[in-house]
Write a protein that holds these residues in place. Structure first.
Motif, short mmCIF file in Angstrom:
data_model
loop_
_atom_site.label_atom_id
_atom_site.label_comp_id
_atom_site.label_asym_id
_atom_site.label_seq_id
_atom_site.Cartn_x
_atom_site.Cartn_y
_atom_site.Cartn_z
N GLU A 168 0.77 -1.41 -0.14
CA GLU A 168 0.00 0.00 0.07
C GLU A 168 0.48 1.18 -0.04
O GLU A 168 1.93 1.38 0.76
N THR A 169 0.00 2.52 -0.78
CA THR A 169 0.95 3.75 -0.56
C THR A 169 0.23 5.08 0.34
O THR A 169 -0.70 4.01 0.77
N PRO A 170 0.78 5.79 0.30
CA PRO A 170 0.48 6.75 1.41
C PRO A 170 -0.98 7.11 0.91
O PRO A 170 -0.86 7.64 -0.33
N ILE A 196 4.89 8.79 8.48
CA ILE A 196 5.71 9.45 6.94
C ILE A 196 7.15 9.67 7.31
O ILE A 196 7.06 10.37 7.96
N LYS A 197 8.03 10.27 6.49
CA LYS A 197 9.09 10.51 6.33
C LYS A 197 9.17 12.22 5.83
O LYS A 197 10.20 12.56 6.18
N ARG A 198 8.35 12.33 4.67
CA ARG A 198 8.79 13.11 4.30
C ARG A 198 7.35 14.11 3.46
O ARG A 198 6.86 13.13 2.63
N TYR A 199 7.31 15.03 2.94
CA TYR A 199 6.56 15.17 1.87
C TYR A 199 7.03 16.07 0.63
O TYR A 199 8.34 16.86 1.45
N GLU A 200 6.06 15.88 -0.33
CA GLU A 200 7.13 16.69 -1.58
C GLU A 200 6.43 17.44 -2.57
O GLU A 200 5.04 16.56 -2.35
N VAL A 201 6.72 18.43 -2.55
CA VAL A 201 6.13 19.55 -3.05
C VAL A 201 5.87 20.12 -4.36
O VAL A 201 7.89 19.45 -5.03
N TYR A 202 5.00 20.09 -5.48
CA TYR A 202 5.50 19.57 -6.94
C TYR A 202 4.99 20.90 -7.76
O TYR A 202 3.36 21.19 -6.90
N ARG A 203 5.61 21.07 -8.16
CA ARG A 203 4.59 22.84 -9.33
C ARG A 203 5.16 22.47 -10.39
O ARG A 203 5.90 22.02 -11.06
N ASN A 204 3.86 22.53 -10.82
CA ASN A 204 3.42 22.77 -12.07
C ASN A 204 3.22 21.01 -12.91
O ASN A 204 4.93 20.59 -13.19
N THR A 231 0.71 25.75 -10.34
CA THR A 231 -0.60 25.03 -9.80
C THR A 231 0.85 24.26 -9.06
O THR A 231 2.02 24.05 -9.23
N PHE A 232 -0.04 23.86 -7.85
CA PHE A 232 0.89 23.09 -6.81
C PHE A 232 0.50 21.69 -6.39
O PHE A 232 -0.86 22.09 -6.42
N SER A 233 0.51 20.60 -5.99
CA SER A 233 0.98 19.34 -5.03
C SER A 233 1.33 19.12 -3.94
O SER A 233 2.91 19.33 -4.68
N VAL A 234 0.60 18.44 -3.65
CA VAL A 234 2.07 17.35 -1.91
C VAL A 234 1.63 15.80 -2.54
O VAL A 234 0.35 15.45 -2.21
N ARG A 235 2.90 15.39 -1.87
CA ARG A 235 2.56 13.73 -2.62
C ARG A 235 3.23 13.54 -0.87
O ARG A 235 3.99 14.48 -0.58
N ALA A 236 2.98 12.46 -0.60
CA ALA A 236 3.65 11.69 0.92
C ALA A 236 4.43 10.37 0.66
O ALA A 236 4.23 9.51 -0.32
N ARG A 237 5.49 10.29 1.00
CA ARG A 237 7.25 9.13 1.70
C ARG A 237 7.13 8.76 2.70
O ARG A 237 7.28 9.24 3.57
N ASP A 238 6.45 7.79 2.62
CA ASP A 238 6.87 7.09 3.87
C ASP A 238 8.41 6.35 3.91
O ASP A 238 9.32 6.74 3.58
N ASP A 287 8.66 3.90 4.52
CA ASP A 287 9.77 2.74 3.18
C ASP A 287 10.15 2.71 2.14
O ASP A 287 10.51 2.02 0.79
N GLY A 288 10.05 4.20 1.93
CA GLY A 288 9.97 4.84 0.57
C GLY A 288 8.85 4.89 -0.73
O GLY A 288 9.11 4.88 -1.78
N LYS A 289 7.50 4.12 -0.17
CA LYS A 289 6.71 4.38 -0.96
C LYS A 289 6.10 5.80 -1.41
O LYS A 289 6.25 6.06 -0.10
#
Length: 329
Positions: A36-38, A67-75, A101-108, A110-112
């Motif tokens: 499973e992914t976060p 969760i290890k970190r959040y990754e922020v994306y622009r466009n 546009t900005f979006s955020v993804r979570a990385r756990d 385990d690297g997922k």
């Protein structure tokens, strides 16, 4: 005598065995579910701070403890990693009158990586070269404790000849939060239980003109049964005396406290008195602190060293235990 099986019968039997084998393999494959992914971070919100910067916020992922970190994306392109305990960030270096546009993804752990979810859109305001007038200071600032780790701030809106684009919240001179220019309230989190805080607010316009500070507002957070923890204290402080061209130096190294968010600086005391302050920049290592201090005395002397961190809530945390080191000839 048994009849000899025909070629057709043997072919039919082989086909059945092959079908059984394939069916069995397919069942095993179905049983091995992919990891499973976060979950996707929700509540992504973007405020324009100036014509060239924005403030991005989001809610923590459901599996926050893993969760290890959040990754922020622009466009759609990743631009920043954010520690797991932090749920907001200022993005600079943008262009005026431009859409993003900005979006955020979570990385756990385990690297997922989670999905990106719905992106939040924003358009930066124009940069008016004639706008040299700062906004007026926010008035009537009030602070209310919302339990042991958060508070709510409210204030009266500022005035500006071109318009306020954001409000910055400060705790004892450290910026800890921002909200959009149409907001007159803010929830401040990552505070500590049973602690006194004093806040001020500044308004900013599109050309990054900043208002005077609002009048301060103070609040005391509620206490928790477990009280404070040692997570606020730097660990493994080591002090070494080193001679270089006849001058004695004190080399210090320590590990960052396990605070909820980024530590912004450290303060070093020698023999109970202030000796130096280390301020961390954006690209500075966040897990280890290092500092070298020249010592005035050339004769043999013993020093007691201790260090404390400036925590994400803008408060200085507790000191480490003192470490003894001897320097000089």
């Amino acid at each position: 005598m048994r009849p000899t099986p025909t070629l057709a019968a043997l072919s039919t039997t082989a086909a059945c065995l092959l079908a059984l084998t394939v069916t069995s393999c397919g069942s095993d494959s179905d049983a091995a579910e992919p990891p499973e992914t976060p979950t996707v971070p929700t509540g992504v919100t973007v405020y324009t701070s100036t014509s060239t910067s924005v403030h991005v916020m989001w809610n923590k992922a459901a599996e926050a403890e893993n969760i290890k970190r959040y990754e922020v994306y622009r466009n759609g392109k990743k631009i920043q990693n954010v520690p797991a305990a932090k749920h907001m960030i200022d993005i600079t270096g943008l262009k005026p009158s431009s859409s993003y546009t900005f979006s955020v993804r979570a990385r756990d752990e385990d690297g997922k990586l989670s999905g990106a979810g719905k992106a939040a859109a924003v358009t930066t305001p124009s940069a008016d070269a004639d706008d040299s007038e700062p906004p007026t200071g926010p008035a009537s600032l009030k602070a209310r404790a919302d339990g042991p780790r958060s508070a709510t701030l409210t204030w009266a809106e500022s005035k500006d000849n071109k318009g306020v684009t954001s409000y910055d919240i400060y705790q004892e001179g450290t910026k800890i939060h921002s909200v959009g220019g149409t907001e007159t309230t803010a929830a401040v989190t990552t505070l500590r239980p049973d602690t006194d805080y004093t806040f001020t607010v500044r308004a900013r316009d599109a050309l990054d003109n900043s208002s005077p500070d609002s009048p301060p507002a103070s609040v005391t957070t509620e206490s928790e049964p477990e009280g404070r923890t040692g997570a606020e204290v730097p660990t493994d402080l080591q002090a070494t005396a080193r001679e270089d061209a006849g001058v004695w130096n004190l080399d210090l190294v320590w590990n960052a406290p396990k605070a909820d968010g980024d530590v912004t600086g450290y303060e070093v005391h020698l023999n109970g008195k202030f000796a130096s302050q280390l301020t961390l920049g954006e690209s500075a290592p966040k897990d280890t602190g290092r500092l070298s201090l020249p010592l005035e005395k050339q004769t043999r002397a013993t020093y007691e060293v201790k260090v404390r961190a400036k925590l994400p809530d803008g408060k200085w945390g507790p000191f480490t235990k003192e470490v003894t080191v001897t320097a000089g000839s």
